[in-house]
Design an enzyme around this catalytic site. Structure first.
Site, mmCIF file in Angstrom:
data_model
loop_
_atom_site.group_PDB
_atom_site.id
_atom_site.type_symbol
_atom_site.label_atom_id
_atom_site.label_comp_id
_atom_site.label_asym_id
_atom_site.label_seq_id
_atom_site.Cartn_x
_atom_site.Cartn_y
_atom_site.Cartn_z
ATOM 1 C CD GLU A 105 -2.761 1.113 2.514
ATOM 2 O OE1 GLU A 105 -2.673 0.214 3.365
ATOM 3 O OE2 GLU A 105 -3.488 2.112 2.635
ATOM 4 N NE ARG A 131 5.096 -8.287 11.041
ATOM 5 C CZ ARG A 131 4.722 -7.279 10.266
ATOM 6 N NH1 ARG A 131 3.694 -7.392 9.456
ATOM 7 N NH2 ARG A 131 5.374 -6.143 10.296
ATOM 8 C CE LYS A 141 3.659 -0.141 4.319
ATOM 9 N NZ LYS A 141 2.568 -0.141 3.400
HETATM 10 P P1 ATP Z 1 3.001 -2.333 7.572
HETATM 11 O O1 ATP Z 1 2.263 -3.016 8.662
HETATM 12 O O2 ATP Z 1 4.421 -2.043 7.855
HETATM 13 O O3 ATP Z 1 2.261 -1.170 6.999
HETATM 14 P P2 ATP Z 1 1.866 -3.904 5.604
HETATM 15 O O4 ATP Z 1 1.822 -5.368 5.642
HETATM 16 O O5 ATP Z 1 0.638 -3.174 5.902
HETATM 17 O O6 ATP Z 1 3.073 -3.412 6.454
HETATM 18 P P3 ATP Z 1 1.925 -3.580 2.815
HETATM 19 O O7 ATP Z 1 2.270 -2.358 2.090
HETATM 20 O O8 ATP Z 1 0.551 -4.053 2.742
HETATM 21 O O9 ATP Z 1 2.408 -3.345 4.262
HETATM 22 O O10 ATP Z 1 2.944 -4.765 2.475
HETATM 23 C C1 ATP Z 1 3.233 -5.247 1.190
HETATM 24 C C2 ATP Z 1 3.649 -6.670 1.311
HETATM 25 O O11 ATP Z 1 4.764 -6.772 2.168
HETATM 26 C C3 ATP Z 1 2.543 -7.514 1.894
HETATM 27 O O12 ATP Z 1 2.391 -8.660 1.093
HETATM 28 C C4 ATP Z 1 3.022 -7.825 3.274
HETATM 29 O O13 ATP Z 1 2.565 -9.073 3.687
HETATM 30 C C5 ATP Z 1 4.541 -7.772 3.140
HETATM 31 N N1 ATP Z 1 5.160 -7.413 4.404
HETATM 32 C C6 ATP Z 1 4.941 -6.310 5.143
HETATM 33 N N2 ATP Z 1 5.643 -6.355 6.277
HETATM 34 C C7 ATP Z 1 6.337 -7.503 6.271
HETATM 35 C C8 ATP Z 1 7.262 -8.140 7.171
HETATM 36 N N3 ATP Z 1 7.598 -7.585 8.322
HETATM 37 N N4 ATP Z 1 7.779 -9.340 6.814
HETATM 38 C C9 ATP Z 1 7.460 -9.908 5.650
HETATM 39 N N5 ATP Z 1 6.601 -9.381 4.762
HETATM 40 C C10 ATP Z 1 6.046 -8.188 5.056
HETATM 41 MG MG MG Z 2 -0.707 -2.020 6.196
#
Ligand code: ATP
Ligand code: MG
Length: 603
Positions: free
Chosen positions: A65, A310, A320
């Site tokens: 996102e 993760r 984020k």
């Molecule tokens: P955040 O919680 O930091 O905002 P998110 O999962 O909401 O992270 P996205 O932008 O949706 O962030 O993430 C894009 C991809 O990266 C998704 O498929 C998510 O599962 C993966 N991802 C995010 N954080 C991690 C992590 N700590 N380890 C592995 N994969 C991750």
């Molecule tokens: Mg998110």
């Protein structure tokens, strides 16, 4: 004789197989995967009907996102998705999951593309340009919602938010049906159209999937799939005042793009039943009460969601939202502060794509949630830098050393290898003169036991130069040493036959005061003092390390005047350093310590 396995970074043994690869390999055997139609662009059943078989054996996606900068956790997801696609000769789509207008921006989107490219991946595959935006599917998603309403599988709920919450039930109690649950499909359809037309206030109604209010999985208790939100979207502007929920949008994005395996993190495991429910219903024919038919909106085979754990890295936070807070509150200088675990921060710190890729290969992928020690990340960095980093000398805590037995204009040239294991890379040259800079810690007036460096009466070698014997020091009124004095043995130069006549235990580094390069050097410590800064509901801000950044005035080997920005050097004894991408100039050099030579954080 036992042979020690050699370790060449970048030539790691082929990564062990993992459960994701096992799934892919099993699926590749299945006939339905071998003849998946792909029209060359995303779309519903109509677009892919009759299309040729997909030339890509698997189709994956990386779907961030655009609401922040990517962090080291995303690096893992990037390596998994783009990495596996590459390994199997498939495609990996770069997709912005931009369905939530409020926190998203072009700035974030651009930074994400930069980060993925920098990591060494791209979205051009076999003549395709696979960069997509979920917001381009808003109209399709809207049609899919109408489809569900007509099929009797969704309804507009106009309960108050409080009632909706109360009626959802709990883990031990089933939910209660909304009074709107059984309204006729035509009525829901009219209300949904009114939602789209902007006739209802924000929050006045939601569209819900009609599944099972008694399901033990709370996510199946008629989840909301559309909400009213008057918010400008960074790409679609004010075209929409209703937006799909993530859990509704994501499976549709995957299906439109003909993704085969949708890898996501474990927190989405409970969403998988809805993912499957939604896609199965959108991909089948429905017979209406009046005998009419709804033909499938999505092509088969459908994507499937597979969860992995993760990345949690000790001493940092990988969310984020939390990283955003560090930036907004001014706790760090920006998203690219070299202490940040963001990709831009790591890059500015001196991390390389190779180091991050090696790190991801080493941590592997599994379904077990765990914390990875920060030392693993630094280990991967050192192992990739050591074989390539050019060597240099820097004196970080300088005091003057004066060679009393030579004239003021005495000068000589010394040489040192660019890299000790690559003689073919040549040598560096630097001058030596009467006045030098050495590390304050390399002199002790009253030496402690086993101190072999400079103290009155002791001899050491000036690395790549001459042997000297310390004769004393100058002190200020507080007793602080302000300069060290020595005699130089002019027949002891390294690399000359005379060198062997001197046996010394100590070897210290130095730079010539005449032409040394004054520089600012930034030394970093952990950003947080707690191993798990945000575990168990802790406020991560409470464990911010107030001493995570120290700036020192240092003197560098003159040749670093032409240092390449973005290239990491090894400053002998001190670790790996990189010219700061933002603040460094040739006239006012600023170097960041990327990492120390050894893990200094061992518990
Ligand atoms: P955040 O919680 O930091 O905002 P998110 O999962 O909401 O992270 P996205 O932008 O949706 O962030 O993430 C894009 C991809 O990266 C998704 O498929 C998510 O599962 C993966 N991802 C995010 N954080 C991690 C992590 N700590 N380890 C592995 N994969 C991750
Ligand atoms: Mg998110």
């Amino acid at each position: 004789m036992s042979s020690k396995p050699s370790h060449t970074p970048g030539a790691e043994p082929a990564p062990a197989t993992n459960f994701l690869k096992n799934i892919i390999e099993q699926d590749l055997q299945k006939p339905e995967y071998q003849n998946r139609p792909w029209a060359g662009r995303p779309g519903g059943a109509d677009v892919h009907a009759g299309a040729p078989a997909d030339p890509a054996p698997i189709r994956l996606r990386f779907p961030p996102e655009p609401n922040g900068y990517l962090h080291v956790g995303h690096a893992k997801a990037i390596c998994i998705n783009f990495g596996l696609a590459k390994e199997y000769g498939g495609a990996c789509h770069m997709r912005f999951d931009d369905t939530n207008p409020e926190k998203e921006s072009e700035e974030f989107a651009d930074s994400i593309l930069d980060a993925v490219r920098w990591m060494g991946f791209g979205w051009e595959q076999g003549g395709e340009y696979n960069l997509y935006h979920a917001s381009d599917y808003f109209e399709f998603m809207y049609q899919a919602a109408e489809f569900l309403i007509q099929a009797g599988l969704a309804y507009v709920d106009e309960q108050s938010a409080e009632d909706m919450r109360a009626n959802r039930g709990t883990l031990t109690q089933p939910g209660v049906d909304s009074p709107f649950r059984n309204r006729p499909a035509q009525e829901s359809l009219a209300r949904f159209r009114a939602m789209r037309a902007g006739e209802l206030a924000d929050g006045a109604a939601v569209l819900r999937a009609k599944i099972d209010m008694a399901s033990p999985n709370m996510n199946m208790r008629d989840p909301a799939i559309y909400r009213i939100k008057r918010a400008s979207h960074h790409r679609t502007g004010d075209e929409w005042c209703i937006y799909p929920m993530y859990t509704f949008a994501h499976p549709i994005e995957d299906a439109l793009e003909r993704i085969t395996h949708s890898f996501c993190t474990l927190e989405f495991e409970d969403q998988r039943p809805f993912y499957d429910w939604l896609l199965a219903n959108l991909a089948r024919e429905h017979t209406l009460a009046d005998g009419g038919k709804l033909s499938p909106l999505l092509a088969q085979p459908l994507p499937k969601q597979i969860e992995f754990s993760r990345l949690n890295l000790t001493y940092v936070v990988t969310s984020k939202r939390k990283l955003q807070q560090l930036v907004t509150d001014g706790r760090v200088s920006g998203w690219d502060d070299p202490r940040m675990p963001t990709i831009v921060g790591l890059r500015r710190r001196g991390y390389t794509p190779e180091a991050l890729q090696l790190f991801c290969a080493r941590i592997g992928v599994s379904k077990a949630d765990s914390w990875i020690d920060y030392a693993v990340l630094e280990g991967a960095l050192r192992d990739t830098l050591d074989p390539v980093a050019h060597r240099a000398v820097a004196v970080l805590d300088p005091i003057p050393l004066i060679l009393d037995n030579v004239d003021d204009d005495w000068a000589d040239l010394c040489t040192a290898p660019v890299h000790p294991h690559h003689p073919e890379w040549g040598v560096r040259q630097f001058t030596i003169g009467k006045r030098l800079w050495i590390e304050a810690e390399d002199f002790q007036e009253n030496p402690e036991k086993k101190f072999f460096r400079l103290y009155p009466g002791n001899r050491v070698r000036l690395r790549y130069g001459y042997v000297i014997e310390c004769t004393g020091c100058d002190k200020d009124e507080n007793g602080k040493v302000t300069a060290v004095h020595a005699q130089v043995f002019l027949d002891s130069k390294s690399g000359t036959p005379g060198a062997d006549n001197y046996k010394v235990k100590g070897n210290i580094h130095w730079v010539d005061a005449e032409d040394a390069l004054p520089a600012t050097v930034r030394l970093y410590d952990r950003l947080f003092t707690e191993e798990h800064p945000d575990a168990g509901g802790k406020n991560f801000l409470d464990s911010l390390n107030p001493n995570s950044l120290t700036e020192v005035k240092a003197y560098l080997e003159a040749g670093l005047r032409d240092a390449w920005v973005g290239t990491v050097y090894q400053f002998e004894r001190h670790g790996y350093f990189v010219a700061d991408m933002k603040d460094h100039t040739n006239d006012a050099p600023v170097f960041n310590r990327t990492a120390t030579l050894k893990d200094g954080w061992v518990k």
